[in-house]
Motif scaffolding. Structure first.
Motif, PDB file in Angstrom:
ATOM      1  N   ASP A   1      52.826   6.961  32.639  1.00 11.62           N
ATOM      2  CA  ASP A   1      52.519   6.515  34.004  1.00 11.62           C
ATOM      3  C   ASP A   1      51.728   5.209  33.941  1.00 11.62           C
ATOM      4  OD1 ASP A   1      53.623   8.827  35.037  1.00 11.62           O
ATOM      5  OD2 ASP A   1      51.713   9.779  35.527  1.00 11.62           O
ATOM      6  N   THR A   2      51.833   4.413  34.990  1.00 10.83           N
ATOM      7  CA  THR A   2      50.971   3.244  35.094  1.00 10.83           C
ATOM      8  C   THR A   2      49.610   3.729  35.584  1.00 10.83           C
ATOM      9  OG1 THR A   2      52.824   1.788  35.582  1.00 10.83           O
ATOM     10  CG2 THR A   2      50.647   1.022  36.262  1.00 10.83           C
ATOM     11  N   ALA A   3      48.567   3.358  34.872  1.00  6.30           N
ATOM     12  CA  ALA A   3      47.214   3.762  35.275  1.00  6.30           C
ATOM     13  C   ALA A   3      46.858   3.032  36.566  1.00  6.30           C
ATOM     14  CB  ALA A   3      46.220   3.420  34.178  1.00  6.30           C
ATOM     15  N   PRO A   4      46.399   3.753  37.593  1.00  2.70           N
ATOM     16  CA  PRO A   4      46.022   3.084  38.844  1.00  2.70           C
ATOM     17  C   PRO A   4      44.911   2.060  38.598  1.00  2.70           C
ATOM     18  CG  PRO A   4      46.132   5.471  39.148  1.00  2.70           C
ATOM     19  CD  PRO A   4      46.233   5.213  37.678  1.00  2.70           C
TER      20      PRO A   4
ATOM     21  N   ASN B   1      27.710  -4.779  39.792  1.00  3.73           N
ATOM     22  CA  ASN B   1      28.734  -5.767  39.430  1.00  3.73           C
ATOM     23  C   ASN B   1      30.109  -5.111  39.385  1.00  3.73           C
ATOM     24  OD1 ASN B   1      26.753  -7.803  38.975  1.00  3.73           O
ATOM     25  ND2 ASN B   1      26.279  -6.813  37.036  1.00  3.73           N
ATOM     26  N   PRO B   2      31.154  -5.813  39.858  1.00  2.41           N
ATOM     27  CA  PRO B   2      32.483  -5.205  39.860  1.00  2.41           C
ATOM     28  C   PRO B   2      33.053  -5.047  38.451  1.00  2.41           C
ATOM     29  CG  PRO B   2      32.592  -7.475  40.632  1.00  2.41           C
ATOM     30  CD  PRO B   2      31.147  -7.158  40.429  1.00  2.41           C
ATOM     31  N   VAL B   3      33.612  -3.873  38.198  1.00  2.00           N
ATOM     32  CA  VAL B   3      34.303  -3.590  36.939  1.00  2.00           C
ATOM     33  C   VAL B   3      35.749  -3.275  37.311  1.00  2.00           C
ATOM     34  CG1 VAL B   3      34.497  -1.965  35.007  1.00  2.00           C
ATOM     35  CG2 VAL B   3      32.238  -2.734  35.785  1.00  2.00           C
ATOM     36  N   SER B   4      36.674  -4.027  36.719  1.00  2.00           N
ATOM     37  CA  SER B   4      38.080  -3.887  37.078  1.00  2.00           C
ATOM     38  C   SER B   4      38.913  -3.480  35.868  1.00  2.00           C
ATOM     39  CB  SER B   4      38.564  -5.232  37.633  1.00  2.00           C
ATOM     40  OG  SER B   4      39.963  -5.258  37.672  1.00  2.00           O
ATOM     41  N   LEU B   5      39.803  -2.525  36.078  1.00  2.00           N
ATOM     42  CA  LEU B   5      40.703  -2.122  34.996  1.00  2.00           C
ATOM     43  C   LEU B   5      41.683  -3.258  34.696  1.00  2.00           C
ATOM     44  CD1 LEU B   5      41.490   0.180  33.063  1.00  2.00           C
ATOM     45  CD2 LEU B   5      43.138   0.928  34.764  1.00  2.00           C
ATOM     46  N   ALA B   6      42.138  -3.965  35.722  1.00  2.00           N
ATOM     47  CA  ALA B   6      43.103  -5.059  35.533  1.00  2.00           C
ATOM     48  C   ALA B   6      42.541  -6.141  34.606  1.00  2.00           C
ATOM     49  CB  ALA B   6      43.501  -5.660  36.880  1.00  2.00           C
ATOM     50  N   ASP B   7      41.235  -6.358  34.666  1.00  2.00           N
ATOM     51  CA  ASP B   7      40.601  -7.357  33.794  1.00  2.00           C
ATOM     52  C   ASP B   7      40.643  -6.955  32.326  1.00  2.00           C
ATOM     53  OD1 ASP B   7      39.991  -8.778  36.052  1.00  2.00           O
ATOM     54  OD2 ASP B   7      37.855  -8.261  36.053  1.00  2.00           O
ATOM     55  N   ARG B   8      41.001  -5.719  32.059  1.00  2.00           N
ATOM     56  CA  ARG B   8      40.998  -5.228  30.683  1.00  2.00           C
ATOM     57  C   ARG B   8      42.395  -5.122  30.077  1.00  2.00           C
ATOM     58  NH1 ARG B   8      36.577  -4.476  33.019  1.00  2.00           N
ATOM     59  NH2 ARG B   8      34.631  -4.129  31.892  1.00  2.00           N
ATOM     60  N   ARG B   9      43.404  -5.700  30.748  1.00  2.00           N
ATOM     61  CA  ARG B   9      44.754  -5.712  30.177  1.00  2.00           C
ATOM     62  C   ARG B   9      44.685  -6.359  28.800  1.00  2.00           C
ATOM     63  NH1 ARG B   9      45.702  -2.986  33.740  1.00  2.00           N
ATOM     64  NH2 ARG B   9      47.357  -2.984  35.265  1.00  2.00           N
TER      65      ARG B   9
ATOM     66  N   ARG C   1      43.640  -4.710  26.292  1.00  2.00           N
ATOM     67  CA  ARG C   1      42.691  -3.883  25.547  1.00  2.00           C
ATOM     68  C   ARG C   1      42.943  -2.427  25.891  1.00  2.00           C
ATOM     69  NH1 ARG C   1      37.261  -6.876  27.244  1.00  2.00           N
ATOM     70  NH2 ARG C   1      38.570  -7.520  28.954  1.00  2.00           N
ATOM     71  N   LYS C   2      42.553  -1.546  24.995  1.00  2.00           N
ATOM     72  CA  LYS C   2      42.696  -0.111  25.254  1.00  2.00           C
ATOM     73  C   LYS C   2      41.409   0.364  25.922  1.00  2.00           C
ATOM     74  CE  LYS C   2      43.904   0.277  20.868  1.00  2.00           C
ATOM     75  NZ  LYS C   2      44.364   0.763  19.563  1.00  2.00           N
ATOM     76  N   VAL C   3      41.570   1.233  26.902  1.00  2.00           N
ATOM     77  CA  VAL C   3      40.411   1.697  27.664  1.00  2.00           C
ATOM     78  C   VAL C   3      40.434   3.222  27.769  1.00  2.00           C
ATOM     79  CG1 VAL C   3      39.121   1.484  29.831  1.00  2.00           C
ATOM     80  CG2 VAL C   3      40.536  -0.423  29.056  1.00  2.00           C
ATOM     81  N   ILE C   4      39.281   3.822  27.490  1.00  2.00           N
ATOM     82  CA  ILE C   4      39.098   5.257  27.717  1.00  2.00           C
ATOM     83  C   ILE C   4      38.333   5.361  29.038  1.00  2.00           C
ATOM     84  CG2 ILE C   4      37.968   7.371  26.922  1.00  2.00           C
ATOM     85  CD1 ILE C   4      38.277   6.240  24.028  1.00  2.00           C
ATOM     86  N   VAL C   5      38.991   5.921  30.054  1.00  2.00           N
ATOM     87  CA  VAL C   5      38.348   6.099  31.353  1.00  2.00           C
ATOM     88  C   VAL C   5      38.037   7.592  31.465  1.00  2.00           C
ATOM     89  CG1 VAL C   5      38.529   5.755  33.846  1.00  2.00           C
ATOM     90  CG2 VAL C   5      39.813   4.255  32.302  1.00  2.00           C
ATOM     91  N   TYR C   6      36.747   7.897  31.582  1.00  2.00           N
ATOM     92  CA  TYR C   6      36.421   9.320  31.706  1.00  2.00           C
ATOM     93  C   TYR C   6      35.713   9.575  33.034  1.00  2.00           C
ATOM     94  CZ  TYR C   6      31.420   9.029  30.330  1.00  2.00           C
ATOM     95  OH  TYR C   6      30.080   8.780  30.281  1.00  2.00           O
ATOM     96  N   PHE C   7      36.030  10.728  33.591  1.00  2.00           N
ATOM     97  CA  PHE C   7      35.547  11.108  34.921  1.00  2.00           C
ATOM     98  C   PHE C   7      34.615  12.300  34.768  1.00  2.00           C
ATOM     99  CE2 PHE C   7      39.636   9.102  35.207  1.00  2.00           C
ATOM    100  CZ  PHE C   7      39.468   8.183  36.226  1.00  2.00           C
TER     101      PHE C   7
ATOM    102  N   GLN D   1      48.893  -2.266  27.885  1.00  2.00           N
ATOM    103  CA  GLN D   1      49.767  -2.655  29.008  1.00  2.00           C
ATOM    104  C   GLN D   1      49.389  -1.976  30.326  1.00  2.00           C
ATOM    105  OE1 GLN D   1      51.385  -1.793  25.818  1.00  2.00           O
ATOM    106  NE2 GLN D   1      51.051  -3.975  25.496  1.00  2.00           N
ATOM    107  N   GLY D   2      48.318  -1.185  30.301  1.00  2.00           N
ATOM    108  CA  GLY D   2      47.899  -0.510  31.520  1.00  2.00           C
ATOM    109  C   GLY D   2      48.642   0.786  31.774  1.00  2.00           C
ATOM    110  N   LYS D   3      49.295   1.315  30.735  1.00  2.00           N
ATOM    111  CA  LYS D   3      50.003   2.594  30.854  1.00  2.00           C
ATOM    112  C   LYS D   3      49.131   3.719  30.314  1.00  2.00           C
ATOM    113  CE  LYS D   3      54.237   1.087  31.990  1.00  2.00           C
ATOM    114  NZ  LYS D   3      54.537   1.119  33.395  1.00  2.00           N
ATOM    115  N   VAL D   4      49.328   4.917  30.860  1.00  2.00           N
ATOM    116  CA  VAL D   4      48.594   6.086  30.398  1.00  2.00           C
ATOM    117  C   VAL D   4      49.138   6.493  29.028  1.00  2.00           C
ATOM    118  CG1 VAL D   4      48.101   8.533  30.850  1.00  2.00           C
ATOM    119  CG2 VAL D   4      48.133   6.882  32.739  1.00  2.00           C
ATOM    120  N   GLU D   5      48.240   6.524  28.043  1.00  2.00           N
ATOM    121  CA  GLU D   5      48.609   6.962  26.694  1.00  2.00           C
ATOM    122  C   GLU D   5      48.390   8.476  26.592  1.00  2.00           C
ATOM    123  OE1 GLU D   5      46.641   6.110  22.460  1.00  2.00           O
ATOM    124  OE2 GLU D   5      47.204   4.277  23.536  1.00  2.00           O
ATOM    125  N   ARG D   6      47.248   8.924  27.127  1.00  2.00           N
ATOM    126  CA  ARG D   6      46.925  10.352  27.168  1.00  2.00           C
ATOM    127  C   ARG D   6      46.165  10.642  28.452  1.00  2.00           C
ATOM    128  NH1 ARG D   6      46.229  12.443  21.430  1.00  2.00           N
ATOM    129  NH2 ARG D   6      47.120  10.759  20.230  1.00  2.00           N
ATOM    130  N   ALA D   7      46.388  11.833  29.001  1.00  2.00           N
ATOM    131  CA  ALA D   7      45.648  12.270  30.193  1.00  2.00           C
ATOM    132  C   ALA D   7      45.181  13.698  29.928  1.00  2.00           C
ATOM    133  CB  ALA D   7      46.542  12.216  31.426  1.00  2.00           C
TER     134      ALA D   7
END
Length: 155
Positions: A9-12, A22-30, A32-38, A130-136
């Protein structure tokens, strides 16, 4: 109930304020790999353990090319207190409207002490360059979760 994400899936995209506003944007991190945890709430025992685990392993994760962003419904002021009190190094962002939590399937019905409640579902989404979900990963445990991610990613 929001849809859960699955690999491919494309990560929202999101832009949320960090602990300093300060604004933190996922798009600014294209690129790079990002671990987003909730997580449900700053300054609570489980969430503190999880944030400290990510902080303790940040160098290792960064060395493998991963950035870490923690998302909760807390306001930036509370995140700043959390960061200072626990000496956290991970980027913490505020989602008080729960829009990003919902977009990632990390907000909805869950079991809490045997009761069904609506709230934040402790989740981790790993986003590739690429902004795609690798694992959820949903309904993860606060303790031992970071070690499991490191093992699963072969870091």
């Amino acid at each position: 109930m929001s849809e859960r994400l699955t690999p491919g899936d494309t990560a929202p995209d999101f832009t949320l304020p960090d602990a300093d506003g300060n604004p933190v944007s996922l798009a600014d991190r294209r690129g790079r790999k990002v671990i987003v945890y909730f997580y449900p709430a700053a300054l609570t025992p489980g969430c503190t353990k999880q944030a400290c685990d990510f902080t303790d392993n940040l160098e290792l994760l960064a060395g493998a090319g991963y950035e870490v962003i923690g998302v909760s419904p807390d306001k930036p002021e509370k995140l700043a207190k959390f960061r200072e009190k626990e000496d956290l190094k991970v980027t913490l962002v505020a989602d008080p409207d729960k829009e990003v939590l919902s977009a990632y399937g990390a907000f909805g019905e869950k079991k809490l002490y045997g009761k069904t409640v609506t709230g934040v579902i402790r989740s981790t989404v790993i986003v590739d360059e690429q902004g795609k979900v690798e694992r959820a990963l949903y309904n993860v445990k606060a303790t031992g979760h970071v070690a499991k991610i490191i093992k699963d990613l072969g870091i």
